[in-house]
Motif scaffolding. Structure first.
Motif, PDB file in Angstrom:
ATOM      1  N   SER A  49      -4.876   8.341   2.568  1.00 40.93           N
ATOM      2  CA  SER A  49      -4.824   7.397   1.460  1.00 40.93           C
ATOM      3  C   SER A  49      -5.349   8.037   0.181  1.00 40.93           C
ATOM      4  N   ASP A  71      -0.489   4.312   1.140  1.00 35.26           N
ATOM      5  CA  ASP A  71      -1.552   5.144   1.693  1.00 35.26           C
ATOM      6  C   ASP A  71      -1.057   6.499   2.185  1.00 35.26           C
ATOM      7  N   LYS A  91       0.095   1.285 -10.223  1.00 36.54           N
ATOM      8  CA  LYS A  91      -0.567   1.543  -8.947  1.00 36.54           C
ATOM      9  C   LYS A  91      -2.059   1.792  -9.133  1.00 36.54           C
ATOM     10  N   LEU A  92      -2.420   2.537 -10.164  1.00 39.24           N
ATOM     11  CA  LEU A  92      -3.821   2.901 -10.348  1.00 39.24           C
ATOM     12  C   LEU A  92      -4.658   1.735 -10.874  1.00 39.24           C
ATOM     13  N   THR A 116     -13.748   5.533  -7.282  1.00 41.78           N
ATOM     14  CA  THR A 116     -13.173   5.375  -5.948  1.00 41.78           C
ATOM     15  C   THR A 116     -13.696   6.441  -5.008  1.00 41.78           C
ATOM     16  N   TYR A 144      -5.563  -0.356  -7.897  1.00 40.89           N
ATOM     17  CA  TYR A 144      -5.792   0.607  -6.821  1.00 40.89           C
ATOM     18  C   TYR A 144      -6.419  -0.009  -5.581  1.00 40.89           C
ATOM     19  N   GLN A 171       0.833  -1.191   0.000  1.00 42.47           N
ATOM     20  CA  GLN A 171       0.000   0.000   0.000  1.00 42.47           C
ATOM     21  C   GLN A 171       0.874   1.249   0.000  1.00 42.47           C
ATOM     22  N   PHE A 218      -4.316   1.229  -2.559  1.00 39.63           N
ATOM     23  CA  PHE A 218      -4.966   2.256  -1.740  1.00 39.63           C
ATOM     24  C   PHE A 218      -6.151   1.629  -1.001  1.00 39.63           C
ATOM     25  N   SER A 254      -2.803  10.446  -1.137  1.00 39.93           N
ATOM     26  CA  SER A 254      -1.731   9.735  -1.821  1.00 39.93           C
ATOM     27  C   SER A 254      -2.166   9.323  -3.220  1.00 39.93           C
ATOM     28  N   MET A 255      -3.403   8.860  -3.337  1.00 42.05           N
ATOM     29  CA  MET A 255      -3.905   8.445  -4.644  1.00 42.05           C
ATOM     30  C   MET A 255      -4.005   9.638  -5.590  1.00 42.05           C
ATOM     31  N   GLU A 256      -4.438  10.766  -5.074  1.00 39.43           N
ATOM     32  CA  GLU A 256      -4.522  11.964  -5.914  1.00 39.43           C
ATOM     33  C   GLU A 256      -3.155  12.337  -6.482  1.00 39.43           C
TER      34      GLU A 256
END
Length: 284
Positions: free
Chosen positions: A241, A170, A226-227, A280, A230, A168, A234, A244-246
């Motif tokens: 989290s 996150d 990663k996406l 998401t 996801y 992860q 994430f 981080s994804m953004e």
């Protein structure tokens, strides 16, 4: 020592001249060290010179002398420093006006990235050391834009190393934020338009395009992985989290846009990113 004197030094050759067997613990260590210096010289002067040798140097007496020095050192542990020095000077001063031994791609980037990695102490950057390293630009044939591309890559690389042991990602990373900021800064520096044919690009635009394409492609591939996964990357529903994804989404978008704009080599990834981001956010 004057600026002209420093820039005219071929560092591996100077080391071979001045360091003696007594400076090493044993003969084998000294021989291995000699071979490393000779290999750097061959890479910079024969294999990847900024001014190409005709026929890859196969008919060049100086190049032949350098290769013979490597063979002799590897097989008999003997090195004729005087003959080697004459060959190195002949190869490094082929441009007449400037000494060139480490400004050919990709050797110059490998050397510069190795120097830049020494700047990072944990997550901090040693500013004083960074300023000293920038003084190598003339020897390595680099400029501010190439430095910024390299520095962006190392920020990203450091982020991947820091988070690489985790499934992860996150927690938002300051390193990733810094890499994103550097990408935005680069957009104002990059030459436009870049020609579709790399061979027609003037220096250093040719080098910028090569380095930029490699950097952006690696960033884009990492963010894509990663996406697309996801749910694993994430898992947490926390604000950190999502933050981080953004950042990963921003990296993917920025890298893809810049690849299209400057390198013409990006996949059509925006719909996938948008779908993942929207679905998401709705789930959370």
């Amino acid at each position: 020592m004057s600026k002209k004197k420093v820039e005219s030094l071929v560092l591996p050759m100077e080391l071979l001249r001045h360091l003696k067997p007594s400076d090493f613990s044993d003969a084998n260590e000294y021989r291995a060290w000699q071979l490393r210096q000779l290999n750097v010289l061959e890479a910079g002067l024969v294999s990847h010179p900024s001014v190409p040798l005709a026929d890859r140097g196969n008919n060049n007496p100086a190049a032949a002398t350098l290769r013979e020095a490597i063979r002799s050192t590897a097989t008999t542990a003997t090195l004729d420093v005087r003959a080697l020095s004459a060959a190195v000077m002949a190869l490094s001063w082929r441009s007449v006006d400037v000494c060139r031994w480490a400004d050919g791609y990709p050797l110059n980037l490998h050397l510069y990235l190795s120097l830049l990695r020494a700047v990072f102490d944990g997550r901090d950057v040693l500013d004083e050391l960074l300023e000293l390293i920038k003084k190598t630009w003339g020897v390595l044939g680099l400029n501010r834009t190439i430095h910024d591309v390299c520095f962006t890559w190392l920020l990203f690389e450091k982020h991947v190393v820091v988070t690489g042991q985790q499934v992860q990602v996150d927690e938002p990373s300051d390193l990733l934020s810094a890499a994103l900021a550097m990408l935005q800064q680069l957009r104002g520096q990059l030459p436009l338009p870049l020609h579709d044919n790399d061979d027609l690009l003037p220096e250093p635009a040719f080098l910028i395009r090569r380095v930029l394409a490699a950097t952006l492609t690696s960033m884009h591939s990492w963010a894509e992985e990663k996406l697309l996964d996801y749910h694993e990357a994430f898992q947490s529903s926390s604000s950190s989290s999502f933050s981080s994804m953004e950042k990963v989404v921003s990296l993917a978008v920025s890298a893809a846009e810049m690849l299209r704009q400057y390198c013409s080599a990006a996949d059509d990834f925006f719909i996938i990113i948008f779908f993942i981001l929207v679905t998401t956010r709705c789930c959370w």
